[in-house]
Write a protein that holds these residues in place. Sequence first.
Motif, PDB file in Angstrom:
ATOM      1  N   UNK A  40     -11.840  -1.499  13.485  1.00 40.38           N
ATOM      2  CA  UNK A  40     -10.942  -1.989  12.443  1.00 40.38           C
ATOM      3  C   UNK A  40     -10.835  -1.064  11.230  1.00 40.38           C
ATOM      4  N   UNK A  41     -11.485   0.093  11.277  1.00 45.76           N
ATOM      5  CA  UNK A  41     -11.449   1.017  10.140  1.00 45.76           C
ATOM      6  C   UNK A  41     -10.025   1.508   9.880  1.00 45.76           C
ATOM      7  N   UNK A  42      -9.665   1.597   8.607  1.00 47.23           N
ATOM      8  CA  UNK A  42      -8.316   2.018   8.225  1.00 47.23           C
ATOM      9  C   UNK A  42      -8.289   3.498   7.852  1.00 47.23           C
ATOM     10  N   UNK A  43      -7.086   4.032   7.765  1.00 43.53           N
ATOM     11  CA  UNK A  43      -6.933   5.414   7.333  1.00 43.53           C
ATOM     12  C   UNK A  43      -7.505   5.614   5.929  1.00 43.53           C
ATOM     13  N   UNK A  44      -7.327   4.604   5.079  1.00 41.72           N
ATOM     14  CA  UNK A  44      -7.817   4.707   3.704  1.00 41.72           C
ATOM     15  C   UNK A  44      -9.329   4.903   3.667  1.00 41.72           C
TER      16      UNK A  44
END
Length: 557
Positions: free
Chosen positions: A84-88
């Motif tokens: 679930x890690x985001x680009x941010x």
Amino acid sequence: MKRPFSENPHATPSSLATPDEEMHQIQRGSDELLAQTGAVSNGSVMSPAPNHADNNNDAKKVKLDTKNPGAPSRVIHIRNIPNEVTEAEIVHLGIPFGKVTNVLVLKGKNQAFLEMSDEVSATTMVNYFTNCTAQLRGRAVYVQFSNHKELKTDQTHSNAQNPSAQAALQAAQALVNQTDTQGGPNTVLRVIVEHMIYPVTLDVLYQIFSRVGKVLKIVTFTKNNTFQALIQYPDVVTAQAAKMTLDGQNIYNACCTLRIEYSKLSNLNVKYNNDKSRDYTNPNLPTGDPALDSALAIGGAPGVLASPFAAMHGLSSPLTAAYGASPAGGMPFTGMPLAGVTPTAAALGAAGIRLPGQPSPNCVLLVSNLNEEMVTPDALFTLFGVYGDVQRVKILFNKKDNALVQMSEPHQTQLAISHLDKMKTWGKQIRVTLSKHQTVQLPKEGQPDAGLTKDYSNSPLHRFKKPGSKNYQNIYPPSATLHLSNIPPTVDEEQIKDAFAHAGASVKAFKFFPKDRKMALIQLGSVEEAIAALIKMHNFQLSDSSHLRVSFSKSTI
């Protein structure tokens, strides 16, 4: 520009996706990517089995500019990232080391690529995370140089078509550009505590921020009626991790919210070690209290505590007690892991999490050694109401020097204990402890009680029923000086002093607030007198429409 496929150095060729397969996975919707779970074995990430029937055979192949593995490159390869890690979050890993120019997250493969503006920045980042494990959402991730010198994708799959990646890169650029205004990423954080319903101390902040990394210095202050702090870490990465992890979190349930930004200061100059400031690298600093400093300088026999600040503590906090335990608590942690922290039932209870079969946190106090001739439920309601909203009071029928006082929140019981235990009241030193009872039972209908039990749950005199009330910021221990408010303009100093004298108090001094005549300070002969006066004079009717409000003051006249 074209995208590289999986670059796991531990994976076997069979575990690597073909370019077509990878392009297919990248093209899937973000919801489906979030639902995938990559299997991890000995640090290697096994790609989900591709669906060959759905492959886009017309997708352009990725051109790999293969170089020597481990050779410096401005492209960094990050493995074992959570699904679930985001680009941010990936971009934030690189911000402290320099300008981030591109990002690519392969969620289905638990991998990401980060492109820095130059090899120097990338080398600094890789070297740092070689000695200090990087973590995302509680999972250790592995940082190494990519085999590629730059991230290339064709126009169809560029970040222009990926709003989340584009937003992350723009935010990173804005963060770098604000160094001279708000303060860019550095070792000092500015912390603002909003909605401070319960007191927050320097030591509470130290407990919380130490979970992320070593805290060097803390300075606390009040600005614009808001409690704030400056907190210094040894390096930018730890400060950044604290900001990402703690910003927007609540210390206590639904209140005391942390707002964190980078300070413009790069180093804190701490002169004193006391309850307002602390330099943890220099325990020998003076306290700023001449009497205490001279006593410490003289020395003598060793004390129970090595330092008067060694055991300083604040309220028990769900954030510190059940740190990372559950998103249902005061702190829904998704960031830094806590080695060795196993949330207990008590800790989870403090965080507002109810476990099956577990009793509610105790809000009932046992008050003993009371003066039987003076004590009434209303008197205890008024006195304990200084530290919380009293719900019920019961004076024990067969032992009238004992009473049970039920508060509305567990934190309020702790406040009452810390401020009222062993306090001399009506000529006797009262004791205040937690009761074994979970609630104060009202007498059954028809049962004789002689007015010893009262329910105050609907009382209009609760001081803390309004969220964000200033009363939360003005909780002090009993003192000889009382703070008076809600004084009507028709009432003068002599009338107020006479009213307190009739209540049995000896008035030593009185002073209206210069800018607000509705408030005043009155100094009495002793703390015991002030306690008795507060009990008698709080809610005292001064005029047809005005009732006096009385609380303990930290000031003197």
